[in-house]
Every structure is written in C-alpha cells, then in structure tokens.
Scaffold this motif. Structure first.
Motif, mmCIF file in Angstrom:
data_model
loop_
_atom_site.group_PDB
_atom_site.id
_atom_site.type_symbol
_atom_site.label_atom_id
_atom_site.label_comp_id
_atom_site.label_asym_id
_atom_site.label_seq_id
_atom_site.Cartn_x
_atom_site.Cartn_y
_atom_site.Cartn_z
ATOM 1 N N SER A 150 0.822 -1.209 0.000
ATOM 2 C CA SER A 150 0.000 0.000 0.000
ATOM 3 C C SER A 150 0.856 1.259 0.000
ATOM 4 O O SER A 150 0.566 2.226 -0.730
ATOM 5 N N ILE A 151 1.916 1.267 0.803
ATOM 6 C CA ILE A 151 2.800 2.438 0.845
ATOM 7 C C ILE A 151 3.465 2.659 -0.504
ATOM 8 O O ILE A 151 3.536 3.794 -1.007
ATOM 9 N N VAL A 152 3.954 1.582 -1.121
ATOM 10 C CA VAL A 152 4.588 1.706 -2.440
ATOM 11 C C VAL A 152 3.582 2.239 -3.463
ATOM 12 O O VAL A 152 3.915 3.085 -4.313
ATOM 13 N N GLY A 153 2.345 1.776 -3.391
ATOM 14 C CA GLY A 153 1.323 2.258 -4.315
ATOM 15 C C GLY A 153 1.046 3.741 -4.165
ATOM 16 O O GLY A 153 0.915 4.464 -5.165
ATOM 17 N N VAL A 154 0.987 4.220 -2.928
ATOM 18 C CA VAL A 154 0.755 5.656 -2.695
ATOM 19 C C VAL A 154 1.913 6.484 -3.241
ATOM 20 O O VAL A 154 1.718 7.509 -3.908
ATOM 21 N N LEU A 155 3.147 6.060 -2.969
ATOM 22 C CA LEU A 155 4.318 6.811 -3.440
ATOM 23 C C LEU A 155 4.378 6.847 -4.970
ATOM 24 O O LEU A 155 4.664 7.895 -5.569
ATOM 25 N N LEU A 156 4.093 5.725 -5.607
ATOM 26 C CA LEU A 156 4.126 5.693 -7.071
ATOM 27 C C LEU A 156 3.018 6.553 -7.673
ATOM 28 O O LEU A 156 3.227 7.210 -8.711
ATOM 29 N N ASN A 157 1.863 6.593 -7.043
ATOM 30 C CA ASN A 157 0.782 7.447 -7.539
ATOM 31 C C ASN A 157 1.136 8.922 -7.411
ATOM 32 O O ASN A 157 0.802 9.737 -8.289
ATOM 33 N N ILE A 158 1.809 9.291 -6.333
ATOM 34 C CA ILE A 158 2.250 10.681 -6.180
ATOM 35 C C ILE A 158 3.247 11.054 -7.269
ATOM 36 O O ILE A 158 3.168 12.138 -7.874
ATOM 37 N N LEU A 159 4.198 10.151 -7.532
ATOM 38 C CA LEU A 159 5.164 10.404 -8.610
ATOM 39 C C LEU A 159 4.477 10.523 -9.967
ATOM 40 O O LEU A 159 4.853 11.360 -10.792
ATOM 41 N N LEU A 160 3.446 9.717 -10.184
ATOM 42 C CA LEU A 160 2.713 9.782 -11.447
ATOM 43 C C LEU A 160 2.001 11.121 -11.598
ATOM 44 O O LEU A 160 2.039 11.745 -12.678
ATOM 45 N N ILE A 161 1.387 11.587 -10.535
ATOM 46 C CA ILE A 161 0.684 12.878 -10.593
ATOM 47 C C ILE A 161 1.664 14.019 -10.845
ATOM 48 O O ILE A 161 1.413 14.923 -11.657
ATOM 49 N N LEU A 162 2.810 13.989 -10.167
ATOM 50 C CA LEU A 162 3.816 15.032 -10.372
ATOM 51 C C LEU A 162 4.356 15.001 -11.802
ATOM 52 O O LEU A 162 4.625 16.062 -12.396
ATOM 53 N N SER A 163 4.510 13.801 -12.351
ATOM 54 C CA SER A 163 4.992 13.696 -13.741
ATOM 55 C C SER A 163 3.977 14.273 -14.722
ATOM 56 O O SER A 163 4.349 14.957 -15.687
#
Length: 278
Positions: free
Chosen positions: A62-75
């Motif tokens: 779950s933590i990895v999923g949240v971090l990757l989603n944040i990176l996707l939004i910033l990209s």
C-alpha cells in the motif's frame, strides 16, 4: 467572456494543449496499469519469501502504491509545465488548509504505523475493533478492513482502532463456547451433568487440551440451569456452538427427561364483602 483571447489561444496553443491533454490521459492510464502491476509483483515477491506475514506485506504494498501514484501525478503536472518546485511552493502556501483537511488522515496513518509495530492483530484474525466484529482482511494505510460474519465489508479507521479496546479471539489456542441447558425439577441433575459431559466431549473440533465444563449455573423455578462450556478454536466456534445445542437436545431426549415447565402459581380468590343490613 473574451472570445478573442480564447480564439487566439486556440489558434496559437490549442493543438499543443490538446496533445498535452491526450498525452496526460494516456500517461495516466499506462501509469496506473504499471503501478498495479508493480504492486502485484511486489506482493507476490513478499509472499514467496515466506519470511513476512500478510499484514506487513500488504502494508508495504500500500505504501509503495501511494508513493508511485504521487510520482505519477507530479509527472503529469510536469507535462503541463507545472514544475515540482512550483507545486511544492503551492502546497506550502496552502499548508494550513491542507493540514486541517488532511489532519484526520494523518492521524489514521500514524495509528497504522503503531499498529504495525505493536501488532495486536494480523490478517486472518477474528477481532472486535471499533465496535465491529469480524475477520481482518487488510491492515491498510488509513484503515483496517473487516469482513463481518454476515459477509459485509467494514473499514474501521486506524485511529479509532488504536483509541478503543481491541479484542483478538484468534491469538490464543482456543476460546470458550457458552451454552446453557435447563433440566426439569425431579431430574437427577448429577446424572444429567455426566450425560452431557460425555455427549459434548464427542462434538467435533473441540479442544483436546481443555475438557468441556458442565456445571450448575443457577436454580430457577423450572429446574436447575446448567452451564455447558466446550472449548474450541475461533474458526470452529459456531460449528461447536450449534453442535453442542444439538447434543443437549439429543441427550435429554434419549434419557427421557421431561421439558421444564413453569410452575403454576394458584392465587386464592377472596369473595367481595357482603354489606350488612343496617
């Protein structure tokens, strides 16, 4: 509305902006698919190791999923020219409002970290948390997912879990099943106890380490009330509960015990007083 400005924007930058929107949509779809794939592969890798239980592995995924989603939004924001530095300045400027709105989520997140450290329960345990009974399906970032006995999914906030009492019925080897049986007046209660002990001992899945208890609980006008208490694992609780009731009915029926009846209380009727002549 300034139509000239809109027309100027569409003629000069409309195509470029439209391509950016299409690219953002495509990037979001592909990015979400890759994130889900990464979470799935990570979950399988953690499960394959057999060194980490399901509760902690689900939490890490779950933590990895949240971090990757944040990176996707910033990209995606960067595709529109919104730099991460500008985004950070914007968040800092609205820090008070965001902190107020997200304060509850942050407390649930912090409580989830403490639950991972303290480990009062894990995935698969039958618990009572936040007033909800059920089996733990997931200990997430902000809440714990419970599957209730009537097959309903309930999500309880981690902060509520940590601030309330936690009952874990699966941590110990066995738990007690509480059943009562009433025998009629005139029945040999000691014989009834011996018959019930022998019958309940044959119920499947009761604990072999703890023999069932059958004792007099209290006396009632209909007859003695017996406490019948076998012990079993939580997974077999309801099976043992219903089988114990069935054993009581079959045992008392085979012994020919009468059904307890409430004694009839007879009240004397006092005739009304006859008035005396003057």
């Amino acid at each position: 509305m300034n139509t000239e400005a809109i027309w100027l924007f569409l003629t000069t930058q409309g195509v470029d902006f439209g391509l950016k929107v299409i690219g953002a949509i495509v990037a979001w779809g592909i990015g979400r698919w890759l994130i889900q794939l990464a979470q799935k592969l990570l979950g399988k890798a953690l499960d394959r190791g057999k060194r980490m239980d399901a509760t902690l592995s689900n939490y890490i995924v779950s933590i990895v999923g949240v971090l990757l989603n944040i990176l996707l939004i910033l990209s995606i924001l960067d595709m529109f020219g919104i730099k991460t530095t500008s985004f950070a300045v914007l968040l800092a400027g609205a820090g008070l409002a965001i902190g107020t709105a997200w304060g509850g989520l942050l407390t649930h997140f912090a409580a989830g970290v403490f639950l991972q450290v303290l480990r009062p329960y894990g995935v698969g345990d039958y618990v009572t948390i936040g007033g909800v009974n059920g089996t733990v399906s997931e200990l997430g970032l902000f809440g714990t997912t419970i599957i209730t006995p009537d097959n309903t999914i309930v999500v309880v906030g981690n902060n509520k879990v940590l601030s309330d009492n936690i009952q874990n019925f699966s941590r110990l080897k066995f738990r007690r099943v509480d059943v009562t049986a009433k025998v009629a007046n005139g029945v040999d209660v000691h014989q009834a106890i011996d018959l019930l002990k022998a019958a309940v001992a044959k119920v499947p899945n009761i604990s072999p380490d703890q023999p069932p208890d059958v004792e007099i609980l209290q006396f009632t006008p209909e007859g003695p009330l017996l406490a019948v208490r076998p012990y079993t694992h939580t997974d077999n609780y309801w099976q043992v509960y219903f089988d114990t009731h069935r054993a009581i009915v079959q045992t008392f029926g085979a012994a020919g015990y009468p059904t307890p009846e409430t004694p009839i209380v007879r009240r004397s009727i006092v005739p009304p007083a006859v008035p005396q002549p003057q």
